[in-house]
Design a protein around this motif. Structure first.
Motif: not given
Length: 83
Positions: A50-55, A80-83
């Protein structure tokens, strides 16, 4: 405000932290903990997917300032990276 409670603010609205939380063993250890085995391998893979899909929709955050705070809640230099 009832005794044993403190008022905090966030971007949305003020909130109150109950004394049961403030006086808890978790807060005495700094307010966080690490739990091994809480998430099994299948769930970990699903969360990673899920995290990689939303990257592609994530924001890259870089804070170059470090206030040398040693406890949680400081302003450490971070990226950091956030979404």
């Amino acid at each position: 405000m009832p005794e044993g409670r403190i008022r905090t603010t966030n971007r949305r609205e003020p909130s109150i932290i109950p004394s049961q939380i403030l006086e808890s063993k978790l807060m005495a250890r700094g307010g966080f903990d690490v739990f091994e085995g809480l998430v099994d391998e299948r769930m970990r893979q699903e969360m990673l997917g899920e995290a990689l899909g939303l990257l592609p929709h994530a924001n890259d955050c870089h804070v170059p300032v470090n206030d040398a705070e040693e406890v949680r809640g400081g302003t450490p230099r971070r990226r950091f990276i956030n979404g």
